[in-house]
Design an enzyme around this catalytic site. Structure first.
Site, mmCIF file in Angstrom:
data_model
loop_
_atom_site.group_PDB
_atom_site.id
_atom_site.type_symbol
_atom_site.label_atom_id
_atom_site.label_comp_id
_atom_site.label_asym_id
_atom_site.label_seq_id
_atom_site.Cartn_x
_atom_site.Cartn_y
_atom_site.Cartn_z
ATOM 1 C CE1 TYR A 53 9.941 -14.166 -20.732
ATOM 2 C CE2 TYR A 53 7.954 -15.773 -21.368
ATOM 3 C CZ TYR A 53 8.668 -15.152 -20.346
ATOM 4 O OH TYR A 53 8.550 -15.290 -18.944
ATOM 5 C CG HIS A 115 8.580 -9.380 -17.935
ATOM 6 N ND1 HIS A 115 8.685 -10.089 -19.293
ATOM 7 C CD2 HIS A 115 8.724 -10.417 -17.011
ATOM 8 C CE1 HIS A 115 8.861 -11.102 -19.227
ATOM 9 N NE2 HIS A 115 9.356 -11.395 -17.997
HETATM 10 P P1 NAD Z 1 11.017 -24.243 -15.188
HETATM 11 O O1 NAD Z 1 11.376 -24.040 -13.658
HETATM 12 O O2 NAD Z 1 9.935 -24.635 -15.845
HETATM 13 O O3 NAD Z 1 12.243 -25.127 -15.599
HETATM 14 C C1 NAD Z 1 12.312 -25.549 -16.948
HETATM 15 C C2 NAD Z 1 13.621 -26.562 -16.963
HETATM 16 O O4 NAD Z 1 12.889 -27.850 -16.704
HETATM 17 C C3 NAD Z 1 13.894 -26.937 -18.858
HETATM 18 O O5 NAD Z 1 15.238 -27.165 -18.689
HETATM 19 C C4 NAD Z 1 12.998 -28.370 -18.938
HETATM 20 O O6 NAD Z 1 13.961 -29.119 -19.789
HETATM 21 C C5 NAD Z 1 13.271 -29.162 -17.633
HETATM 22 N N1 NAD Z 1 11.945 -29.745 -17.394
HETATM 23 C C6 NAD Z 1 10.667 -29.460 -17.681
HETATM 24 N N2 NAD Z 1 9.802 -30.474 -17.310
HETATM 25 C C7 NAD Z 1 10.616 -31.595 -17.012
HETATM 26 C C8 NAD Z 1 10.289 -32.816 -16.539
HETATM 27 N N3 NAD Z 1 9.090 -33.333 -16.395
HETATM 28 N N4 NAD Z 1 11.385 -33.431 -16.050
HETATM 29 C C9 NAD Z 1 12.734 -33.098 -16.460
HETATM 30 N N5 NAD Z 1 13.031 -31.954 -16.638
HETATM 31 C C10 NAD Z 1 12.218 -31.206 -16.963
HETATM 32 O O7 NAD Z 1 11.734 -22.755 -15.911
HETATM 33 P P2 NAD Z 1 11.323 -21.704 -16.512
HETATM 34 O O8 NAD Z 1 11.120 -21.924 -18.128
HETATM 35 O O9 NAD Z 1 12.182 -20.443 -16.283
HETATM 36 O O10 NAD Z 1 9.710 -21.324 -16.025
HETATM 37 C C11 NAD Z 1 8.799 -21.446 -16.313
HETATM 38 C C12 NAD Z 1 8.031 -20.568 -17.091
HETATM 39 O O11 NAD Z 1 7.760 -19.516 -16.410
HETATM 40 C C13 NAD Z 1 8.695 -19.980 -18.312
HETATM 41 O O12 NAD Z 1 8.620 -20.613 -19.598
HETATM 42 C C14 NAD Z 1 8.193 -18.596 -18.610
HETATM 43 O O13 NAD Z 1 6.605 -18.675 -19.231
HETATM 44 C C15 NAD Z 1 7.776 -18.193 -17.126
HETATM 45 N N6 NAD Z 1 8.894 -17.261 -16.548
HETATM 46 C C16 NAD Z 1 8.374 -16.083 -16.262
HETATM 47 C C17 NAD Z 1 9.475 -15.337 -15.511
HETATM 48 C C18 NAD Z 1 8.924 -14.036 -15.147
HETATM 49 O O14 NAD Z 1 9.833 -13.078 -14.817
HETATM 50 N N7 NAD Z 1 7.612 -13.617 -15.257
HETATM 51 C C19 NAD Z 1 10.604 -15.449 -15.440
HETATM 52 C C20 NAD Z 1 10.935 -16.806 -15.717
HETATM 53 C C21 NAD Z 1 9.965 -17.614 -16.329
#
Ligand code: NAD
Length: 291
Positions: A53, A115
């Site tokens: 990240y 990961h």
């Molecule tokens: P997410 O599903 O958390 O969605 C994020 C989106 O939702 C952003 O655009 C944000 O602005 C919006 N949002 C968040 N809260 C909101 C609310 N209350 N109302 C309206 N909009 C809102 O997506 P993500 O970031 O992909 O997933 C969360 C976390 O998971 C990542 O930050 C990361 O730490 C982890 N992740 C891990 C992997 C992996 O391969 N292990 C892959 C993707 C993400």
């Protein structure tokens, strides 16, 4: 508003907050540092990052600031990082974790995950077991392992993974698999719990209607649905108000009928990434995060 986040006890007895702050794509140093610092002030205690990240330094500085100001102690926080595929060798895992520790300015991690389930992950997992035995990471686990890969891992692991971080949200519920993981005492932790905003999740009629009953948003209903199944969640937001919403989940409860209605939204596949597609594997194997 109730932002007291419950803890889940992992198979090894470690306690992990059920809701955490995910920081994927927060690559701007100042923004990431400010968001993480603010998240800690708001009550978040789990930060989910990864070597891939490119923001561990900003997190380390935010944590250091919060600790030096007496907001929290390091031991109050649960910091997760991940090792990228390029580093899947005994020495590679160790060196990746050493770099994460230096950037995060901490002498231990709460959780380190592999990961992705590609490349030499068996070898990498053995290296992770050593890291755990040495106390460098208090818990270990994997991410994106499907049931087949997880079964393979369990047949060779000396230390069972405590967590599997996978995509879980109402449109891709992974119900059968998460139930199996819980039976195996492996904690499912939902990444993308808001489906990265796709499929109109924030204005979805069902989620919005259920939300009206409890004075909650569609986002909060989606997160609460995950939590009530025993899953952990790590939603991401750059916005203070959304971060506040995303931990304000513990003063209401969805009833059985509402849980079942949300279950019906499952489409059985991810629109974010198909990890079983060999093209995803090829893409990730090629992706280098350092020289
Ligand atoms: P997410 O599903 O958390 O969605 C994020 C989106 O939702 C952003 O655009 C944000 O602005 C919006 N949002 C968040 N809260 C909101 C609310 N209350 N109302 C309206 N909009 C809102 O997506 P993500 O970031 O992909 O997933 C969360 C976390 O998971 C990542 O930050 C990361 O730490 C982890 N992740 C891990 C992997 C992996 O391969 N292990 C892959 C993707 C993400």
């Amino acid at each position: 508003m109730n932002n007291e986040i419950p803890y889940i006890t992992l198979a090894n007895g470690a306690r992990m907050p059920q809701v955490g702050y995910g920081v994927f794509q927060l690559t701007d140093y100042d923004e990431c540092r400010a968001c993480v610092y603010d998240a800690i002030r708001q009550g978040y205690r789990l930060i989910d990052t990864a070597s891939a990240y490119f923001n561990e330094e900003a997190i380390g500085d935010a944590v250091q600031q919060a600790v030096s100001e007496g907001l929290v102690q390091r031991s109050d926080l649960f910091i997760t990082t991940k090792v990228w595929i390029q580093d899947y060798s005994r020495q590679g895992v160790r060196s990746s974790i050493e770099q994460s520790l230096a950037k995060l300015k901490t002498d231990y991690l709460d959780l380190v995950l592999l990961h992705q389930p590609y490349g030499s992950w068996q070898q990498a997992y053995q290296a992770l077991e050593e890291i755990y035995r040495e106390g460098i990471s208090h818990s270990i686990g994997v991410s994106n392992f499907n049931q087949e890969k997880m079964t393979q891992l369990l047949s060779s692991a000396n230390i069972r993974p405590m967590v599997n971080q996978i995509e879980i949200h109402p449109f891709f519920s992974e119900k059968g698999y998460t139930r199996w993981l819980l039976q195996q005492n492996i904690q499912p932790q939902a990444w993308g719990p808001l489906n990265e905003g796709q499929r109109g999740i924030f204005t979805h009629p069902l989620l919005t209607n259920i939300g009206k009953k409890y004075g909650k948003t569609a986002a909060q209903i989606a997160l609460r649905w995950n939590i009530q199944q025993g899953n952990a969640v790590i939603p991401k937001s750059r916005r203070h108000d959304h971060r506040a919403e995303n931990i304000d989940l513990f003063d209401f409860q969805l009833n059985k009928q509402e849980m079942e209605q949300i279950d019906q939204l499952d489409e059985g596949y991810s629109e974010i990434i198909d990890l079983d597609n060999p093209a995803s594997e090829r893409l990730f194997l090629k992706w280098k995060i350092h020289e």
